[in-house]
Scaffold this motif. Sequence first.
Motif, PDB file in Angstrom:
ATOM      1  N   ILE A 154       2.406  -5.599 -27.899  1.00  0.00           N
ATOM      2  CA  ILE A 154       2.443  -5.762 -26.437  1.00  0.00           C
ATOM      3  C   ILE A 154       1.130  -6.406 -26.023  1.00  0.00           C
ATOM      4  O   ILE A 154       0.053  -5.862 -26.299  1.00  0.00           O
ATOM      5  N   ALA A 156      -1.635  -8.775 -23.425  1.00  0.00           N
ATOM      6  CA  ALA A 156      -2.150  -8.986 -22.069  1.00  0.00           C
ATOM      7  C   ALA A 156      -1.840 -10.414 -21.618  1.00  0.00           C
ATOM      8  O   ALA A 156      -1.484 -11.274 -22.421  1.00  0.00           O
ATOM      9  N   PHE A 157      -2.010 -10.659 -20.329  1.00  0.00           N
ATOM     10  CA  PHE A 157      -1.616 -11.959 -19.778  1.00  0.00           C
ATOM     11  C   PHE A 157      -2.569 -13.093 -20.150  1.00  0.00           C
ATOM     12  O   PHE A 157      -2.213 -14.265 -20.064  1.00  0.00           O
ATOM     13  N   THR A 184       4.514 -10.525 -18.755  1.00  0.00           N
ATOM     14  CA  THR A 184       5.564 -11.339 -18.127  1.00  0.00           C
ATOM     15  C   THR A 184       4.976 -12.570 -17.434  1.00  0.00           C
ATOM     16  O   THR A 184       5.500 -13.683 -17.570  1.00  0.00           O
ATOM     17  N   THR A 231      -2.492  -4.658 -26.277  1.00  0.00           N
ATOM     18  CA  THR A 231      -3.690  -5.193 -25.618  1.00  0.00           C
ATOM     19  C   THR A 231      -3.413  -5.241 -24.132  1.00  0.00           C
ATOM     20  O   THR A 231      -2.390  -5.784 -23.707  1.00  0.00           O
ATOM     21  N   GLY A 232      -4.305  -4.679 -23.355  1.00  0.00           N
ATOM     22  CA  GLY A 232      -4.133  -4.694 -21.910  1.00  0.00           C
ATOM     23  C   GLY A 232      -5.063  -3.680 -21.268  1.00  0.00           C
ATOM     24  O   GLY A 232      -6.107  -3.341 -21.841  1.00  0.00           O
ATOM     25  N   SER A 233      -4.670  -3.196 -20.124  1.00  0.00           N
ATOM     26  CA  SER A 233      -5.570  -2.289 -19.400  1.00  0.00           C
ATOM     27  C   SER A 233      -5.595  -0.912 -20.053  1.00  0.00           C
ATOM     28  O   SER A 233      -4.614  -0.474 -20.668  1.00  0.00           O
ATOM     29  N   THR A 236      -2.621   1.339 -18.969  1.00  0.00           N
ATOM     30  CA  THR A 236      -1.334   1.185 -19.676  1.00  0.00           C
ATOM     31  C   THR A 236      -1.462   1.741 -21.095  1.00  0.00           C
ATOM     32  O   THR A 236      -0.538   2.397 -21.592  1.00  0.00           O
ATOM     33  N   ASP A 258     -10.163  -2.300 -21.968  1.00  0.00           N
ATOM     34  CA  ASP A 258     -11.212  -2.872 -21.109  1.00  0.00           C
ATOM     35  C   ASP A 258     -12.573  -2.856 -21.811  1.00  0.00           C
ATOM     36  O   ASP A 258     -12.783  -2.115 -22.761  1.00  0.00           O
ATOM     37  N   GLU A 400     -14.586  -2.564 -14.821  1.00  0.00           N
ATOM     38  CA  GLU A 400     -14.432  -3.925 -15.333  1.00  0.00           C
ATOM     39  C   GLU A 400     -13.740  -4.790 -14.280  1.00  0.00           C
ATOM     40  O   GLU A 400     -12.630  -4.477 -13.850  1.00  0.00           O
ATOM     41  N   PHE A 402     -12.034  -8.174 -13.999  1.00  0.00           N
ATOM     42  CA  PHE A 402     -11.505  -9.125 -14.976  1.00  0.00           C
ATOM     43  C   PHE A 402     -11.403 -10.526 -14.353  1.00  0.00           C
ATOM     44  O   PHE A 402     -10.323 -11.049 -14.087  1.00  0.00           O
TER      45      PHE A 402
HETATM   46  P1  NAP Z   1      -1.616  -4.562 -18.372  1.00  0.00           P
HETATM   47  O1  NAP Z   1      -1.163  -4.590 -16.967  1.00  0.00           O
HETATM   48  O2  NAP Z   1      -1.985  -3.259 -18.960  1.00  0.00           O
HETATM   49  O3  NAP Z   1      -0.426  -5.248 -19.190  1.00  0.00           O
HETATM   50  C1  NAP Z   1      -0.542  -5.475 -20.572  1.00  0.00           C
HETATM   51  C2  NAP Z   1       0.833  -5.516 -21.199  1.00  0.00           C
HETATM   52  O4  NAP Z   1       1.432  -4.224 -21.099  1.00  0.00           O
HETATM   53  C3  NAP Z   1       1.809  -6.476 -20.545  1.00  0.00           C
HETATM   54  O5  NAP Z   1       2.585  -7.069 -21.553  1.00  0.00           O
HETATM   55  C4  NAP Z   1       2.651  -5.571 -19.675  1.00  0.00           C
HETATM   56  O6  NAP Z   1       3.926  -6.077 -19.428  1.00  0.00           O
HETATM   57  C5  NAP Z   1       2.731  -4.342 -20.551  1.00  0.00           C
HETATM   58  N1  NAP Z   1       3.037  -3.105 -19.842  1.00  0.00           N
HETATM   59  C6  NAP Z   1       2.908  -2.827 -18.537  1.00  0.00           C
HETATM   60  N2  NAP Z   1       3.268  -1.548 -18.302  1.00  0.00           N
HETATM   61  C7  NAP Z   1       3.627  -1.030 -19.493  1.00  0.00           C
HETATM   62  C8  NAP Z   1       4.081   0.249 -19.901  1.00  0.00           C
HETATM   63  N3  NAP Z   1       4.233   1.257 -19.046  1.00  0.00           N
HETATM   64  N4  NAP Z   1       4.363   0.447 -21.206  1.00  0.00           N
HETATM   65  C9  NAP Z   1       4.196  -0.542 -22.101  1.00  0.00           C
HETATM   66  N5  NAP Z   1       3.759  -1.774 -21.771  1.00  0.00           N
HETATM   67  C10 NAP Z   1       3.476  -2.008 -20.478  1.00  0.00           C
HETATM   68  O7  NAP Z   1      -2.858  -5.523 -18.612  1.00  0.00           O
HETATM   69  P2  NAP Z   1      -3.031  -7.045 -18.178  1.00  0.00           P
HETATM   70  O8  NAP Z   1      -3.221  -7.071 -16.698  1.00  0.00           O
HETATM   71  O9  NAP Z   1      -1.978  -7.915 -18.774  1.00  0.00           O
HETATM   72  O10 NAP Z   1      -4.382  -7.428 -18.907  1.00  0.00           O
HETATM   73  C11 NAP Z   1      -5.654  -7.234 -18.350  1.00  0.00           C
HETATM   74  C12 NAP Z   1      -6.392  -6.164 -19.069  1.00  0.00           C
HETATM   75  O11 NAP Z   1      -6.310  -6.364 -20.459  1.00  0.00           O
HETATM   76  C13 NAP Z   1      -7.874  -6.153 -18.759  1.00  0.00           C
HETATM   77  O12 NAP Z   1      -8.240  -4.851 -18.444  1.00  0.00           O
HETATM   78  C14 NAP Z   1      -8.541  -6.583 -20.063  1.00  0.00           C
HETATM   79  O13 NAP Z   1      -9.784  -6.004 -20.301  1.00  0.00           O
HETATM   80  C15 NAP Z   1      -7.570  -6.166 -21.079  1.00  0.00           C
HETATM   81  N6  NAP Z   1      -7.658  -7.017 -22.258  1.00  0.00           N
HETATM   82  C16 NAP Z   1      -8.191  -6.507 -23.379  1.00  0.00           C
HETATM   83  C17 NAP Z   1      -8.273  -7.281 -24.517  1.00  0.00           C
HETATM   84  C18 NAP Z   1      -8.821  -6.726 -25.792  1.00  0.00           C
HETATM   85  O14 NAP Z   1      -8.667  -7.382 -26.811  1.00  0.00           O
HETATM   86  N7  NAP Z   1      -9.446  -5.583 -25.775  1.00  0.00           N
HETATM   87  C19 NAP Z   1      -7.805  -8.592 -24.501  1.00  0.00           C
HETATM   88  C20 NAP Z   1      -7.272  -9.078 -23.321  1.00  0.00           C
HETATM   89  C21 NAP Z   1      -7.201  -8.287 -22.201  1.00  0.00           C
HETATM   90  P3  NAP Z   1       4.312  -6.804 -18.038  1.00  0.00           P
HETATM   91  O15 NAP Z   1       3.453  -7.999 -17.920  1.00  0.00           O
HETATM   92  O16 NAP Z   1       5.735  -7.147 -18.233  1.00  0.00           O
HETATM   93  O17 NAP Z   1       4.062  -5.796 -16.965  1.00  0.00           O
END
Ligand code: NAP
Length: 524
Positions: A154, A156-157, A184, A231-233, A236, A258, A400, A402
């Motif tokens: 899964i 991040a954007f 998405t 990878t993401g918040s 999540t 983050d 953070e 972003f």
């Molecule tokens: P996000 O809102 O947490 O979304 C990340 C992914 O999780 C998306 O594919 C999203 O799908 C999916 N998702 C959402 N709700 C979910 C749930 N309840 N269960 C499972 N998956 C779910 O994060 P983001 O806004 O895309 O990315 C920004 C964050 O990512 C920032 O905080 C940044 O620091 C972090 N990041 C970290 C890294 C790293 O390598 N550490 C790299 C890049 C980004 P949908 O889009 O379909 O909602």
Amino acid sequence: MITLRSFVGGAWAAGAGPLDTLVNPATEEGLARAGSGGVDRAAALDFARAKGGPALRAMSFAERGALLKAMADAFTAHRNELLDLSVTSGGNTRSDAKFDVDGATFTLAAYAEIGKGLGEARFLVDGEGVTLGRSPRFHGQHVAVPRHGVAVHINAFNFPAWGFAEKAAVALLAGVPVITKPATSSSILTHRMVEILVEKQVLPAGALSLLVGGVGDLLEHVGPQDVVAFTGSGETGTKIRALGSIIRNSVRVNVEADSLNAAVLGPDVEPGSETWHYALKDVLRDMTQKAGQKCTAIRRILIQGGVAVRFRDDLVDRLKAMTVGNPADESVRMGPLATAGQLQDVRGGVEKLAADGRAAFGSAAPLAGAGAPPGKGFFISPVLLEVAPGAAAPAVHTHEVFGPVATLVPYSGEAGAAAEIVARGSGGLVSSVYSEDPAFTSDVVLGLAPYHGRVFLGTAKIAELSPGPGTVLPQLVHGGPGRAGGGEELGGIRGLAFYLQRVALEGAKPMVERIAGIKGGETR
Ligand code: NAP
């Protein structure tokens, strides 16, 4: 406007029900619709386990490496198309687009080489064998074999190409099929990349599936042999870890979240020196590359109080020269944020951080992007904040933002003080130390190391060689403790461990060694 589909069970599947509209973040023009309603996730997992897993496990590392090479070649053949799509769909300048798309190809090629090096083996031999009893006949040997499940990825954007490829490269090389789910909002690029692989029939059936749109009930169907790499918040990530299916089945979960990455300038770095300019260049790049939407970007700049004003002024001069606008316009150096939601979050975040200090450059105010239609696009200026020496600045060390936002934090110039301030971030992906003084560098690095997955040593000697701390290299681990999610990816062969089951073989030496393929030229 195209409608994106998922690729599951070896076929393309359109999402039913309401679809999200994906827009060009510079013009807000609609590009695609995406949704995953009605897609049978349980069947998608079953198909990957039943078809993709056995096909990959039957291959040697060298053969799996050849698949990765074929993936890299397929993307190279479509490079211009992918770069254009990255510009229009992600708000990326062409240089940002290369960072994502070429980063994907480079990582696949790097793991293809690792596969070639591992040769005809199908699993890894882990360390030396050991004698377990009085006689050497009683022997033990660890091996690491591919799990019989699916790797659910899964992402991040911000990196729809690299994020997809860096995870897929490692899982496929390990022998584990992948279901990849891009965010998405930026899924159009990942969708096209998977489409290219399907068109060219690069991978065996079931080795790679794509879920476009919301995750739905996918994770409710994961089982004990599956793994989830997210990878993401942090928010999540926490939700995923708490799912009943994950806890009940002891599903391995890797979270990349983050990070409040810091850059520490040593007291030896004279204004105007080579190392000073090197640090300025890295900070500027990290603030503006991909409009600061990079998990590894420098968010906090620690600088000795006496030269903080000079550093600020030098950085502000460079930020002033930054044209923000539609990346389709060649004069533009920084594009918009990826979505309206991102813009709202970053604006709110700037206000939160500003409560700790003052803005030295830029603001959260609405901004007209150069070359963008009037009133359109998710633009924000780069924002440099500064806090007073000794200020607690709680938001700066815990929140953070972003986007293209960083904060100058003056410190005493002592290594221990720098390490203590950076550690207030509660764990990060990467921090950097810019200094030519080995004693200072060593003290700061050892202070930072427990809180990071990577520490970057910025000396003039590597200035021309290194892409800076913000670039994740496949040879080195990516991840970090605490706020960064506690995960670890890549790191060359180390990355395979997540997808492999380590098992100790214990028995008569000839039997153990035969199974491990250690003697007699047996393939494993
Ligand atoms: P996000 O809102 O947490 O979304 C990340 C992914 O999780 C998306 O594919 C999203 O799908 C999916 N998702 C959402 N709700 C979910 C749930 N309840 N269960 C499972 N998956 C779910 O994060 P983001 O806004 O895309 O990315 C920004 C964050 O990512 C920032 O905080 C940044 O620091 C972090 N990041 C970290 C890294 C790293 O390598 N550490 C790299 C890049 C980004 P949908 O889009 O379909 O909602």
